[in-house]
Design an enzyme around this catalytic site. Structure first.
Site, PDB file in Angstrom:
ATOM      1  N   GLN A 133      -4.615  -1.814   9.759  1.00 32.54           N
ATOM      2  CA  GLN A 133      -4.560  -3.136   9.126  1.00 32.54           C
ATOM      3  C   GLN A 133      -5.114  -4.188  10.082  1.00 32.54           C
ATOM      4  O   GLN A 133      -4.756  -4.241  11.262  1.00 32.54           O
ATOM      5  CB  GLN A 133      -3.099  -3.456   8.746  1.00 32.54           C
ATOM      6  N   ASP A 150     -11.160   2.361   4.096  1.00 33.09           N
ATOM      7  CA  ASP A 150     -11.551   0.942   4.027  1.00 33.09           C
ATOM      8  C   ASP A 150     -13.065   0.792   3.865  1.00 33.09           C
ATOM      9  O   ASP A 150     -13.544  -0.277   3.497  1.00 33.09           O
ATOM     10  CB  ASP A 150     -11.182   0.238   5.347  1.00 33.09           C
ATOM     11  N   LYS A 169       0.847  -1.203   0.000  1.00 33.23           N
ATOM     12  CA  LYS A 169       0.000   0.000   0.000  1.00 33.23           C
ATOM     13  C   LYS A 169       0.880   1.249   0.000  1.00 33.23           C
ATOM     14  O   LYS A 169       0.627   2.198  -0.748  1.00 33.23           O
ATOM     15  CB  LYS A 169      -0.951  -0.020   1.207  1.00 33.23           C
TER      16      LYS A 169
HETATM   17  N1  GUN Z   1      -6.596  -7.064   6.201  1.00 33.16           N
HETATM   18  C1  GUN Z   1      -6.818  -7.746   5.053  1.00 33.16           C
HETATM   19  N2  GUN Z   1      -7.470  -6.971   4.169  1.00 33.16           N
HETATM   20  C2  GUN Z   1      -7.678  -5.786   4.774  1.00 33.16           C
HETATM   21  C3  GUN Z   1      -8.290  -4.570   4.352  1.00 33.16           C
HETATM   22  O1  GUN Z   1      -8.818  -4.436   3.257  1.00 33.16           O
HETATM   23  N3  GUN Z   1      -8.277  -3.572   5.267  1.00 33.16           N
HETATM   24  C4  GUN Z   1      -7.744  -3.702   6.507  1.00 33.16           C
HETATM   25  N4  GUN Z   1      -7.795  -2.656   7.344  1.00 33.16           N
HETATM   26  N5  GUN Z   1      -7.158  -4.814   6.922  1.00 33.16           N
HETATM   27  C5  GUN Z   1      -7.133  -5.843   6.045  1.00 33.16           C
END
Ligand code: GUN
Length: 295
Positions: free
Chosen positions: A96, A119, A52
């Site tokens: 995350q 998100d 990211k």
């Molecule tokens: N863990 C796995 N996929 C995601 C996501 O899309 N967002 C977040 N915050 N954690 C994740």
């Protein structure tokens, strides 16, 4: 043989559009900023978070990665969320998941300012998706919808069957496809692990979207001839012939189903690249909204 719908191609189109929007923001003095909070040292999460950050930098956005130790307290994490909520250079951020088990994920998600919730996990943003007035769309379902739109798949009046009912894919996917508008206007059925005679329903799908988390669950005899099949699954399975001893497969038995589908997404290379792309789109949208520009 089915046409392949590739996340690499679809995301490349969207990234080109995002670059134009980022340039426009920068020319007005706003550098879109995305922060990602990582608690603990889960190796898979570390990889996702790094990707990211790299994508932000590739697009010329500000990237902040906040690494906190595994024994971070709830108070410390909430203080970090509060700090990011109040940082004007950060337009969007996420924590995350999964968090270490002593931390309360729900409390953390609820504390994120909905305007910065890229998100789209905050209940107010989830509700806005349901009523068809979203600020953000959740990244993976939004990526699937873009793949349908940009592959020229007609969705209006089509029967979309969503396999799986998770909060991050199945449920929002169904909510999005039933809305009025481009890439939607579908008749939607959701099936899941407790559904009776699931194959009789998946066989009715014009568009089959699979996010059930079971390797190669969907077989050819569960798919209508000519259906469009979108595989959201990523499952690591043992494979002694592979150098790593394992490989990624989807929730769809690709080798079988590509013979009956008109179009299909492979795993890897299908939906996967779309998730980060749509996260970046949400960050750009957050920056546009914060700078009073176009939505
Ligand atoms: N863990 C796995 N996929 C995601 C996501 O899309 N967002 C977040 N915050 N954690 C994740």
């Amino acid at each position: 043989m089915a046409k392949l719908i590739l996340g690499k191609d679809v995301s490349a189109e969207i990234y080109a559009e995002l670059r134009t929007r980022i340039d426009a923001l920068k020319s007005k003095g706003t550098v879109p900023g995305l922060a990602v909070v990582l608690v603990g040292d889960d190796p898979a999460s570390q990889v996702y978070v790094r990707k990211k950050g790299e994508m932000c930098e590739e697009l010329g956005m500000k990237s902040v990665i906040v690494c906190m130790p595994a024994d971070t307290t709830q108070e410390q994490l909430m203080a970090k969320v509060d700090e990011l909520n109040n940082d004007p250079t950060i337009h969007g951020f996420l924590v995350q998941l999964p968090l270490p088990s002593h931390l309360d994920e729900e409390a953390v998600i609820n504390a994120i300012d909905p305007k910065k919730d890229v998100d789209c996990f905050h209940p107010s943003n989830v509700g806005r998706v349901l009523i068809g007035d979203p600020d953000f769309l959740p990244a993976t379902p939004a990526g699937v919808q873009q793949m349908l739109i940009r592959s020229g798949t007609e969705t209006s009046g089509k029967h979309v069957v969503v396999v799986g009912r998770s909060n991050i894919v199945g449920k929002p996917m169904a909510a999005m496809m039933v809305q009025k508008g481009v890439g939607a206007d579908s008749t939607v059925t959701v099936v899941h692990s407790r559904t009776k005679d699931l194959p009789s329903i998946t066989r009715q799908a014009d568009i089959l979207i699979v996010a059930i988390g079971k390797p190669r669950f969907i077989k050819a005899d569960m798919v209508k001839e000519g259906a469009v099949v979108i595989d959201v699954g990523t499952n690591r399975v043992e494979d002694p012939t592979h150098p790593k001893g394992s490989r990624l497969v989807g929730d769809v038995d690709f080798e079988e189903v590509e013979k009956v589908a008109s179009a299909i997404t492979p795993v890897p290379g299908g939906v996967g690249p779309m998730t980060i792309c749509m996260l970046m789109a949400n960050a750009v949208k957050a920056a546009e909204k914060a700078s009073g520009g176009k939505i």
